[in-house]
Design a protein around this motif. Structure first.
Motif, PDB file in Angstrom:
ATOM      1  N   TYR B  32      26.117  13.745 -28.147  1.00  0.00           N
ATOM      2  CA  TYR B  32      25.023  13.746 -27.186  1.00  0.00           C
ATOM      3  C   TYR B  32      24.340  12.398 -27.379  1.00  0.00           C
ATOM      4  N   PHE B  34      21.632   9.196 -26.207  1.00  0.00           N
ATOM      5  CA  PHE B  34      20.324   8.972 -25.599  1.00  0.00           C
ATOM      6  C   PHE B  34      19.952   7.492 -25.700  1.00  0.00           C
ATOM      7  N   PHE B  51      25.454  14.106 -21.839  1.00  0.00           N
ATOM      8  CA  PHE B  51      25.986  15.262 -22.546  1.00  0.00           C
ATOM      9  C   PHE B  51      27.457  15.469 -22.217  1.00  0.00           C
ATOM     10  N   GLY B  94      22.998  12.592 -31.031  1.00  0.00           N
ATOM     11  CA  GLY B  94      22.673  13.912 -31.541  1.00  0.00           C
ATOM     12  C   GLY B  94      23.931  14.739 -31.581  1.00  0.00           C
ATOM     13  N   ALA B  95      24.025  15.558 -32.602  1.00  0.00           N
ATOM     14  CA  ALA B  95      25.163  16.461 -32.677  1.00  0.00           C
ATOM     15  C   ALA B  95      24.898  17.648 -31.757  1.00  0.00           C
TER      16      ALA B  95
END
Lengths: 117, 116
Positions: B32, B34, B51, B94-95
């Motif tokens: 993920y 950002f 995503f 992000g995981a």
């Protein structure tokens, strides 16, 4: 809707003292994360709380602790302050569960600037 | 463990010029991704996120980013920079949900200066 609120915005403390920072997440968000930002180390993850439980913790000494209340507000505490604890402490909120955990991304507050003298 | 590299510490562009900020990530599964922007003394504002699906993601303020799995990259672009874009930009990974992965790992940031 209101954003993430962090209080206070600025703090000056003396070495050896302790400090408590507060974070109120966006309404409906149940996850609160804390990050430390310094010029040397950048943004580092401290811990994350969801429904009053700590789910994840970064590599910080035990002097750094936190908690979350039933209304999802969170506090972090730093005991026995050191000069190196001077930093911007950022709080972020998110929905916190399932795929939706990242569905809205993390929303950050404006931070608390802590200066240790 | 996940990691993010932003190779450029500081970039200077002229107002009206195009911009590309580089981001490379390391993560074992589908990440993920950002991009956040931070003005001096402020918190982080989310510019855009990826995503799944279309690898070209549109964000706020005219920014876009392209996910390239083969290059493990998620570069941020803007066709024409405005003076108000001067800020520090952070890429983060992000995981997925579950386990101990509820955190973002940030790059060191890229400081953008815009010349008039």
């Amino acid at each position: 809707k209101a954003g993430v609120t962090q209080t206070p915005r600025y703090l000056i403390k003396t070495r050896g003292q302790q400090v408590t920072l507060s974070c109120s997440p966006i309404s409906g968000h149940r996850s609160v994360s804390w990050y430390q930002q310094t010029p040397g180390q950048g943004l580092q993850f401290l811990f994350e709380y969801f429904s009053e439980t700590q789910r994840n913790k970064g590599n910080f000494p035990g002097r750094f602790s936190g908690r979350q209340f039933s209304n999802s507000r969170s506090e972090m505490n730093v005991s026995t302050l050191e000069l190196g604890d001077s930093a911007l402490y950022l709080c972020a909120s998110s929905r916190g569960e399932g795929q939706g955990n990242f569905g809205v991304g993390y929303t950050f507050g404006s931070g608390t600037r802590l200066t240790v003298v | 463990a996940q990691s993010v590299t932003q190779p450029d510490i500081h970039i200077t562009v002229s107002e009206g010029a195009s911009l590309e900020l580089r981001c490379n990530y390391s993560y074992g599964a589908t990440p993920y991704l950002f991009w956040y922007v931070q003005s001096p003394g402020q918190g982080l504002q989310l510019l855009l996120k990826y995503f799944s699906g279309d690898t070209l993601v549109q964000g706020i303020k005219g920014f876009e980013a392209e996910f390239k799995r083969s290059q493990s990259s998620f570069n941020l672009r803007k066709p024409s920079v405005h003076w108000s874009d001067a800020a520090e930009y952070f890429c983060a990974v992000g995981a997925g949900s579950g386990g101990s992965n509820y955190k973002l790992t940030f790059g060191k940031g890229t400081l953008l200066t815009v010349n008039p």
